[in-house]
Write a protein that holds these residues in place. Structure first.
Motif, PDB file in Angstrom:
ATOM      1  N   CYS A  96       0.846  -1.201   0.000  1.00  0.00           N
ATOM      2  CA  CYS A  96       0.000   0.000   0.000  1.00  0.00           C
ATOM      3  C   CYS A  96       0.881   1.250   0.000  1.00  0.00           C
ATOM      4  CB  CYS A  96      -0.879   0.044   1.245  1.00  0.00           C
ATOM      5  SG  CYS A  96      -2.249  -1.103   1.193  1.00  0.00           S
ATOM      6  N   LEU A 100       1.304   4.178  -2.821  1.00  0.00           N
ATOM      7  CA  LEU A 100       1.078   5.585  -2.484  1.00  0.00           C
ATOM      8  C   LEU A 100       2.307   6.425  -2.841  1.00  0.00           C
ATOM      9  CD1 LEU A 100      -1.169   7.161  -1.062  1.00  0.00           C
ATOM     10  CD2 LEU A 100       0.090   6.896   1.061  1.00  0.00           C
ATOM     11  N   ALA A 103       2.612   6.932  -6.662  1.00  0.00           N
ATOM     12  CA  ALA A 103       1.648   7.934  -7.131  1.00  0.00           C
ATOM     13  C   ALA A 103       2.110   9.331  -6.745  1.00  0.00           C
ATOM     14  CB  ALA A 103       0.270   7.645  -6.536  1.00  0.00           C
ATOM     15  N   THR A 104       2.577   9.472  -5.504  1.00  0.00           N
ATOM     16  CA  THR A 104       3.004  10.783  -5.028  1.00  0.00           C
ATOM     17  C   THR A 104       4.180  11.308  -5.855  1.00  0.00           C
ATOM     18  OG1 THR A 104       2.331  10.091  -2.831  1.00  0.00           O
ATOM     19  CG2 THR A 104       3.698  12.045  -2.970  1.00  0.00           C
ATOM     20  N   ILE A 148      -6.342   1.702  -1.682  1.00  0.00           N
ATOM     21  CA  ILE A 148      -5.299   2.652  -2.062  1.00  0.00           C
ATOM     22  C   ILE A 148      -5.245   2.810  -3.581  1.00  0.00           C
ATOM     23  CG2 ILE A 148      -2.790   2.953  -2.138  1.00  0.00           C
ATOM     24  CD1 ILE A 148      -3.900   3.780   0.494  1.00  0.00           C
ATOM     25  N   ASP A 151      -7.882   5.169  -4.527  1.00  0.00           N
ATOM     26  CA  ASP A 151      -7.534   6.534  -4.114  1.00  0.00           C
ATOM     27  C   ASP A 151      -6.470   7.122  -5.036  1.00  0.00           C
ATOM     28  OD1 ASP A 151      -9.344   6.466  -2.085  1.00  0.00           O
ATOM     29  OD2 ASP A 151      -7.903   5.816  -0.571  1.00  0.00           O
ATOM     30  N   ARG A 154      -7.996   8.107  -8.245  1.00  0.00           N
ATOM     31  CA  ARG A 154      -8.759   9.332  -8.097  1.00  0.00           C
ATOM     32  C   ARG A 154      -7.835  10.553  -8.042  1.00  0.00           C
ATOM     33  NH1 ARG A 154      -9.690  11.473  -3.594  1.00  0.00           N
ATOM     34  NH2 ARG A 154      -9.501   9.508  -2.478  1.00  0.00           N
ATOM     35  N   GLU A 155      -6.711  10.388  -7.343  1.00  0.00           N
ATOM     36  CA  GLU A 155      -5.777  11.498  -7.241  1.00  0.00           C
ATOM     37  C   GLU A 155      -5.170  11.815  -8.611  1.00  0.00           C
ATOM     38  OE1 GLU A 155      -5.776  13.047  -4.485  1.00  0.00           O
ATOM     39  OE2 GLU A 155      -4.205  14.522  -4.881  1.00  0.00           O
ATOM     40  N   THR A 158      -7.747  13.647 -10.437  1.00  0.00           N
ATOM     41  CA  THR A 158      -7.927  15.008  -9.925  1.00  0.00           C
ATOM     42  C   THR A 158      -6.816  15.918 -10.427  1.00  0.00           C
ATOM     43  OG1 THR A 158      -8.859  14.015  -7.944  1.00  0.00           O
ATOM     44  CG2 THR A 158      -8.320  16.329  -7.814  1.00  0.00           C
ATOM     45  N   HIS A 183     -17.106   0.226  -1.695  1.00  0.00           N
ATOM     46  CA  HIS A 183     -17.859   0.845  -2.803  1.00  0.00           C
ATOM     47  C   HIS A 183     -17.738   2.357  -2.729  1.00  0.00           C
ATOM     48  CE1 HIS A 183     -21.158   2.196  -0.198  1.00  0.00           C
ATOM     49  NE2 HIS A 183     -21.026   1.034   0.426  1.00  0.00           N
ATOM     50  N   GLN A 184     -17.451   2.863  -1.524  1.00  0.00           N
ATOM     51  CA  GLN A 184     -17.280   4.309  -1.370  1.00  0.00           C
ATOM     52  C   GLN A 184     -16.137   4.816  -2.247  1.00  0.00           C
ATOM     53  OE1 GLN A 184     -17.636   6.627   2.272  1.00  0.00           O
ATOM     54  NE2 GLN A 184     -15.424   6.720   2.347  1.00  0.00           N
ATOM     55  N   LEU A 188     -16.675   7.505  -5.294  1.00  0.00           N
ATOM     56  CA  LEU A 188     -16.046   8.821  -5.355  1.00  0.00           C
ATOM     57  C   LEU A 188     -15.176   8.934  -6.601  1.00  0.00           C
ATOM     58  CD1 LEU A 188     -15.986  11.447  -3.860  1.00  0.00           C
ATOM     59  CD2 LEU A 188     -14.003  10.653  -2.577  1.00  0.00           C
TER      60      LEU A 188
ATOM     61  N   THR B  27       0.821  15.791  -3.415  1.00  0.00           N
ATOM     62  CA  THR B  27       0.024  15.844  -4.644  1.00  0.00           C
ATOM     63  C   THR B  27      -0.969  17.005  -4.560  1.00  0.00           C
ATOM     64  OG1 THR B  27      -1.567  14.251  -3.738  1.00  0.00           O
ATOM     65  CG2 THR B  27       0.198  13.373  -5.087  1.00  0.00           C
ATOM     66  N   MET B 167      -3.552   6.641   7.070  1.00  0.00           N
ATOM     67  CA  MET B 167      -3.392   5.898   5.818  1.00  0.00           C
ATOM     68  C   MET B 167      -4.770   5.444   5.330  1.00  0.00           C
ATOM     69  SD  MET B 167      -1.021   4.701   3.811  1.00  0.00           S
ATOM     70  CE  MET B 167      -0.866   3.484   2.514  1.00  0.00           C
TER      71      MET B 167
END
Lengths: 933, 492
Positions: A96, A100, A103-104, A148, A151, A154-155, A158, A183-184, A188, B27, B167
């Motif tokens: 995870c 992250l 992506a960052t 993750i 997310d 999504r990032e 965005t 599912h949240q 989103l 980000t 996290m």
């Protein structure tokens, strides 16, 4: 920096996170990054440590990856580590964090672009991971990884809006399939992608009827093209113009999508619900043929919520759709709810403060003005707002916030009674302050007065009373002087044409000058002078009473005799302001008397001097010149402030001017000039033959040392230059003073060196460092510098330590210039003889042999001892070298070349020098040997 | 709708603050720099943030009475967002805005929401979506760190859990949920996905005995002046707390609050987000309005699907006709003595059965208590001489007459000597503060009938309900002195 052991990582990561700049002053980002990546690959490092090590990459990627290239490489490495990490439940947490981090790094180094292999690969990985809906393939233990991945997607979407705009169908079906709480994340993600996709569509020319339908059904690759011309990142709702789709577009499918999302909205956490509602609000606002009534079913639930984020998104909805979704009745209702919540005893203070702001920026259906300023909605009546009336039990922020809104209410209503209420509240606070309220209460009181003045400065009835109350307060609490002065300054700035601040000052002035002398105890006097100093800046205030008061005070009290510098200075600062007063003429004579009295009677030389100076200015300069001189400081360059500090008014800027600041990093460095550039006192060139008749050379020579200064110093030359790339602030330095400190007691104190200026991009400056050794041993000097920058600030900076090597201390034989070669040789022999160990207990001899490489002995001698050569013979090859070391030590060398080795006979009058000379000769001969290989 | 950075700072009285935790979201930061353009202010390092933040909160230089950056009039602190002026930066690029901060018990939580609007001119706070998200996150963090009465040591250990919790709750700067203390891992054997989506706010399902408990807790505030010029004030506010242990992914429950006939309506009702629908009539009564008899007065139905943990189903306020205890307090200065007369009367409509009831009579600015000569008609009197405090313990019951009184005189060591001080309570300004709890009573009359709780679930649960009334800020001011109130509109 050597790679530390893995156990050191927690400390290293903590040190880095605490202050990256400080941490990186001892290492470089590249080194730290490569250490990180290396140990991340190491199987011996525990997974929890690795998670910790990813922290710096997740928080400061742009520091560790300063260029896109480094970012790409880092992402590649991390992706490699990710794929090598076992796909087991135990490693999920690490995976995870790796995901992250990748992506960052990719997003913050702006590397999510088409053609970047690692970005494409990573996106595929994210999408694959997200596709395991309901944990069917990998099981529930991998759910966090899926979360993750969603997310991160999504990032990405965005930050690169539109990237997923061709995948809406795929995202929709993922969202539909997922039954776990995850599912949240899918919902989103879909919401964000949908909003951006519709936004992209609005920007297209010639949108066809079925385009929206096609968009919703799209299931293609990543829309890299959309990211080439990035969308505006600002929220559509804050844009002045929301882009819209033409009204002929088919919206049936979109309507059902939005309806379903709203229906299931309840299953999301409140913050996510709020986020989704915002996305959907934006979608509906762009598609005008879709009626906002679609939200109607949610409204009551939202009106009644305790959640700040949900209510906030409702207000935003209100602002976007106004009367197409909210009736006038709704508006009134919502506003009442807001007022009720702004004082609800069960909500937190920040939440209530926020609601008060929301009232002041309430999105009315028919706003009278919409300039973004605070304004009261028409529907808020004094009755409604009465519940927000502050009490003395409120905390400071609540009280001021309520006072502000209530003032607006009563101002709008023009209701005398309401103003009276507020004034009464001020007086209640006044009473508390009068009874030694806390500092916070005092500050709150003055701020409350400020708010009152801001709104009601035209209402003389109260403003005059207020002056009276404030003067009363000052009479009993003279330590409130700075608060009062600040109030005057602030209200003067706020209400440019109001005379209230001046009136307050005049009242204070009157109060002070009428105080009986015996009440002017030492402590209070200081504050009174502060106030009078401020009064003296007021053009509209007559200064005569001030001057008379001061003169009377000095004549009739023991102040002059006590000679307190602080009080004297405070007096002078009043005088200084008086000197600048436009109506100086009116108090000219009295002021002259006052200054004259001070310069004669005040028992402090500094104060006397200043008083004399002011007196001279007053009596000799025309008014224009006088104000010219005194005004110089204000608004002019700070360099002048410094030089004029003695006639300056005190201010906070001035104190920052007079402080020496510390540079964060070294700004300057000293670079040693190469040997050629150094002009040591040259004694080597010999005079004409036989200019010295028969005298005892040694005696003549030694006689020179009767003068203690003779040949006692070594002068080393350096370039003073900038330490690499420095902040532009330091590009012009003035009055540089270099200060040195020795690290041992072998040298006399090194005196400071001054350099007038140093300018970036210009030639470095040559600095001579004069060393006076007691014992000529190698050493290190610490160096620091104080300088002034262009803006007048003074700085202190540390320089790198300066090593002084043994050969730096060599001087040639100090004999008069006219001595011939023969005389020098003769002296050499005499010295040699006198130094033989039998003669002196301190002296020592030694022998050093070395192999002569290809580089001939002559070259070695010429390069290292050229200046110290006394004689040379070619056959057999031999040299005599004399090294003089101040204050008066000798190392004499006889160097002979025999066969394939050279031998050096050494004699010295200080055996402690032997190790240094040995290592030096070893160094130069090794060097020569190395060079030949 | 994201935040750029988050800080947790500890600040004990008299000590300098320390950044205990910080998290940056690069980000989001990259978006901030793209949107901010010329006016973008980067997030500073922790050390550069600390001092400006503490200064803005008024926590620096306690020994200096006035510091312009902290106490200046124009630096108004009435907004929920701070503007931090960073040291060493100048001009427009020096101010970090909007920094949200909440502090509680030595901890300061702060975050910097992303401004998703054109930065110039500065957009109003309510136009920024991230602000309420930031507040939600901070409130969640506050509950995470110091919720359920966590002590200092507990806070420390929770700080250590924070990175893992974030996290989940906010991995990339967008808050997704409130940070959870225990993160229930999904079960290793995944239950087959049912036809119903599981709510995101309910990470697991309950197994075991079915139980529903509903508790109505009301707090009453009062300001009684005993003065014809001032109206006495009181109000009541209530919290309905539920704990539902029910099986199933989405069981539904309906709780109905009811009032007695002629009861004054519940106002300003705020519902938990798990409440699935609200009737408009529930929301009409507002404390802002003049209440009229026609207002809806129940029953108040709250249909919801419960989360796993106990939660506040709703909050309300109410205007009740009478305070539970009416008091009068009179002080008279006679020589060096202070004559005291106190009368308290329990209203006849309130059940005479307390868990505890105490009246505290503090004295300020008079030094320490030296002599007391006091009589009470009921209960006991405790005297804390150093604190200059009289505690009148009234116990579980008022006498039959429902009236109690205290009378007599006290004397003090004098104003100059040691003793409690208060700038509010000077001269004859003094108060009695009441502390009491009455079980099984609500002042508004609001109650939940056990039988009215409807549960749609496979198993019939045990249902319990309870009520209580607790005092909060219950003051009775000395009627012979000046009470510290302004003449403003009468409100608490």
């Amino acid at each position: 920096m050597a790679a530390p052991n893995p156990e050191g990582w927690p400390q290293r990561v903590a040190a880095f996170s605490c202050s990256p700049s400080h941490f990186l002053s001892s290492t470089t980002p590249e080194d730290f990054l490569s250490d990180l990546l290396q140990d991340l690959k190491d199987d011996k490092v525990s997974e929890s440590t690795k998670v910790l090590m990813l922290g710096p990459l997740q928080e400061h990627p742009t520091i560790l990856c300063p260029s896109p290239q480094v970012g790409e490489q880092t992402a590649v490495s991390l992706l490699g580590i990710f794929s090598r990490t076992a796909h087991t439940p135990k490693s999920v947490n690490l995976k995870c964090h790796l995901m992250l981090s990748i992506a960052t790094v990719l997003i913050s180094t702006s590397f999510v672009k088409q053609g970047v292999k690692v970005a494409e690969g990573f996106l595929d990985l994210l999408f694959q991971t997200a596709q395991d809906t309901n944990d069917q393939k990998h099981g529930g233990m991998f759910r966090p990884l899926r979360a993750i991945a969603c997310d991160c997607l999504r990032e990405m979407e965005t930050c690169c809006p539109g990237l997923l705009s061709h995948k809406l169908e795929a995202l929709y079906s993922l969202k539909q399939q997922e039954m776990t709480p995850l599912h949240q994340a899918y919902t989103l993600l879909y919401g964000v992608a949908l909003r951006n996709a519709v936004h992209c569509l609005t920007l297209q020319k010639d949108v066809m009827d079925g385009d929206l339908k096609k968009l919703l059904a799209s299931n293609e690759g990543f829309a890299w093209k959309a990211t080439e011309k990035p969308l505006e990142l600002v929220q559509l709702t804050t844009m002045s113009q929301i882009p819209v789709l033409p009204s002929n577009v088919e919206t049936k499918e979109l309507k059902s999508v939005v309806s379903l999302l709203l229906e299931e909205c309840y299953l999301l956490t409140p913050v996510t619900q709020a986020a989704l509602l915002r996305e959907l609000t934006q979608v509906v606002s762009m598609v005008q043929s879709l009626s906002p009534a679609i939200f109607k079913s949610q409204l009551l639930r939202l009106f009644g919520t305790v959640e700040i984020s949900l209510l906030h998104s409702t207000l935003q909805m209100k602002g976007t759709f106004t009367d197409s979704l909210f009736t006038a009745e709704d508006e009134n209702f919502l506003l009442k709810r807001l007022v009720g919540m702004a004082q609800h005893p069960l909500l937190s203070t920040p939440q209530k403060l926020f609601y008060i702001e929301c009232i002041l920026h309430f999105p009315e259906n028919r706003p009278i003005s919409s300039n973004g300023e605070e304004s009261l909605p028409v529907l808020v009546t004094p009755r409604m707002a009465a519940s927000l009336f502050p009490t003395v039990f409120n905390d400071s922020s609540t009280m001021l916030s309520r006072l502000n809104i209530l003032s607006l209410v009563y101002l709008e209503d023009d209701e005398e009674e309401g103003i009276g209420y507020i004034f009464d509240h001020l007086m209640a606070l006044h009473k508390i302050v009068d009874h030694h309220g806390t500092r916070e209460m005092t500050t709150t009181f003055f701020r409350a007065v400020y708010i009152f003045m801001q709104n009601f400065y035209l209402n003389e009835k109260y403003t005059i009373d207020l002056i009276e109350s404030l003067s009363e307060l000052y009479r009993r609490h003279y330590t409130l002087a700075p608060n009062l002065i600040n109030l005057v300054d602030s209200t003067q700035k706020l209400l440019e044409d109001s005379s209230w601040p001046t009136d307050l000052l005049k009242a204070l002035q009157m109060l002070i000058v009428e105080l009986p002398l015996q009440q002017l105890i030492h402590q209070s006097l200081y504050w009174h002078l502060k106030v009078l100093g401020r009064v003296a800046k007021e053009e509209q205030a007559s200064q005569r009473s001030t001057v008379r008061f001061l003169l009377n005070l000095l004549i009739n009290s023991s102040l002059c005799g006590l000679g307190d510098w602080r009080i004297g200075n405070a007096l002078l600062s009043v005088c200084r302001n008086l000197l600048q007063h436009p109506n100086l003429d009116q108090v000219f004579i009295e002021l002259a008397d006052l200054l004259q009295f001070m310069m004669h009677s005040f028992e402090d030389v500094d104060i006397q001097d200043h008083a004399r100076f002011y007196y001279t200015l007053l009596t000799n300069l025309s008014k224009e010149k006088l104000s010219g001189v005194l005004n110089m400081g204000t608004g002019e360059s700070q360099a002048k402030i410094r030089s004029l500090s003695s006639i300056m008014a005190e201010s906070e800027e001035l104190s920052s001017c007079l402080t020496v600041h510390r540079t964060r990093q070294p700004v300057l460095k000293l670079v040693k000039l190469s040997e050629d550039g150094i002009s040591k006192p040259d004694h080597s060139s010999s005079g004409p033959e036989d200019s010295t008749p028969d005298v005892d050379l040694l005696k003549v020579y030694q006689k020179q040392f009767l003068n203690p200064e003779f040949a006692s110093v070594v002068i080393l030359k350096y370039h003073l230059t900038f330490a690499g790339e420095v902040d532009a602030l330091y590009h012009k330095l003035f009055c540089i003073c270099l200060h040195f400190e020795q690290t041992d007691s072998n040298y006399e104190r090194v005196s400071d060196v001054s350099v007038p200026c140093l300018i970036y991009d210009r030639k470095p400056c040559v600095v001579s460092l004069t060393l006076k050794p007691w014992r000529p041993y190698p050493t290190v000097l610490h160096a620091s510098a104080i300088f002034t920058t262009e803006d007048g600030l003074s700085w202190h900076t540390q320089l790198d330590p300066i090593p002084i090597g043994f050969p730096d201390l060599f001087l040639p034989l100090p004999v008069p210039v006219h001595w011939s070669q023969g005389s020098r040789e003769q002296l050499f022999h005499q010295l040699w003889k006198s130094l033989c160990p039998e003669e002196s207990s301190q002296s020592a001899t030694s022998l050093f042999c070395f192999e002569v490489g290809e580089r001939s002995l002559r070259e070695v001698i010429e390069s290292s001892f050229h200046k110290y050569l006394v004689s040379k013979q070619l056959n057999p090859e031999s040299y005599k070298v004399l090294l003089f070391l101040p204050p008066q030590f000798y190392v004499l060398l006889k160097i002979k070349n025999s066969e394939d080795a050279a031998s050096v006979s050494i004699i010295t009058d200080n055996w402690k020098l032997l190790p240094f000379i040995n290592s030096y000769i070893k160094c130069i001969t090794d060097y020569s040997a190395d060079r030949t290989q | 709708m994201s935040i750029r950075a988050l800080w947790i700072i500890s600040q004990e009285k008299g000590e300098s603050g320390k950044v205990r935790f910080s998290r940056r979201y690069p980000t989001v930061e990259s978006r901030a720099s793209r949107m901010g353009r010329g006016s973008y202010v980067p997030v500073p390092e922790d050390s550069a943030l600390l001092r400006p933040l503490l200064t803005d909160l008024g926590l620096t230089d306690p020994e200096k009475p006035f510091v312009e950056a902290r106490d200046g009039c124009s630096r108004l602190h009435r907004t929920a967002a701070l503007e931090l002026v960073l040291e060493g930066r100048q001009g427009a690029g020096a101010a970090l805005w909007p920094v949200l901060a909440i502090s509680q018990g030595g901890l300061i939580l702060a975050c910097l929401p992303l401004v998703e609007a054109p930065p110039v001119p500065r957009p109003p706070l309510p136009s920024l979506a991230s602000v309420s998200q930031g507040f939600s996150l901070l409130a969640g963090l506050q509950a995470f760190l110091s919720g359920s009465g966590a002590g200092k040591a507990e806070v420390e250990s929770r700080l250590a859990l924070l990175p893992a919790a974030l996290m989940q709750a906010c991995p990339l700067g967008t808050p997704l949920e409130t940070p959870q203390l225990c993160q229930p891992l999904p079960p290793p054997t995944v239950p087959l996905a049912g036809p119903q989506k599981q709510p995101a706010w309910k990470p697991g399902v309950h197994r075991g005995r079915a139980l529903v408990s509903v508790a109505v807790s009301e707090q009453v505030r009062s300001m009684q002046y005993g003065n014809r010029a001032r109206t006495d004030l009181w109000d009541v506010y209530g919290t309905v707390t539920c704990k539902c242990d029910l099986e199933g992914v989405l069981p539904t429950v309906t709780v109905t609050l009811s009032l007695p006939p002629n009861g004054s309506p519940l106002q300003d009702i705020l519902a938990h987000p798990c409440v699935s629908s609200l009737d408009s009539s529930l929301l009409t009564a507002s404390s802002v309005d003049e209440s009229d008899g026609s207002a809806f007065s129940g029953p108040y139905k709250f249909p919801f699907s419960p989360p796993l943990e106990p939660f506040h189903l709703c909050f309300y306020t109410s205007q009740v006709p009478v305070p539970p205890i009416l008091g009068s307090y009179q002080l008279r200065e006679e020589g060096s003595q202070l004559k005291i007369t106190v009368n308290l009367k329990l209203h006849e409509s309130v059940r005479n059965g307390f868990e505890y009831c105490e009246a505290h009579l503090p004295f300020f600015n008079r030094g320490q208590l030296t002599n007391t000569d006091l009589r009470v008609t009921s209960g006991q009197l405790e005297v804390a001489r150093e604190k200059s405090l009289l505690v009148w313990v009234l116990g579980q019951k008022f006498p039959k007459s429902r009236e109690v009184s205290l009378g007599g005189s006290v004397s003090f060591s004098g104003a100059g000597s040691l003793g409690p001080v208060d700038p509010l309570c000077t001269e004859l300004t003094a108060y009695i503060k009441l502390y009491f709890r009455i079980p099984d009573v609500t002042l508004s009359g609001c109650s939940v009938d056990q039988h009215s709780v409807q549960v749609y679930s496979s198993v019939k649960p045990r249902i319990t309900t309870s009520r209580e009334l607790i005092s909060s800020e219950y003051y009775i001011w000395n009627s012979t002195g000046e009470a510290p109130v302004s003449s403003g509109p009468m409100r608490l």
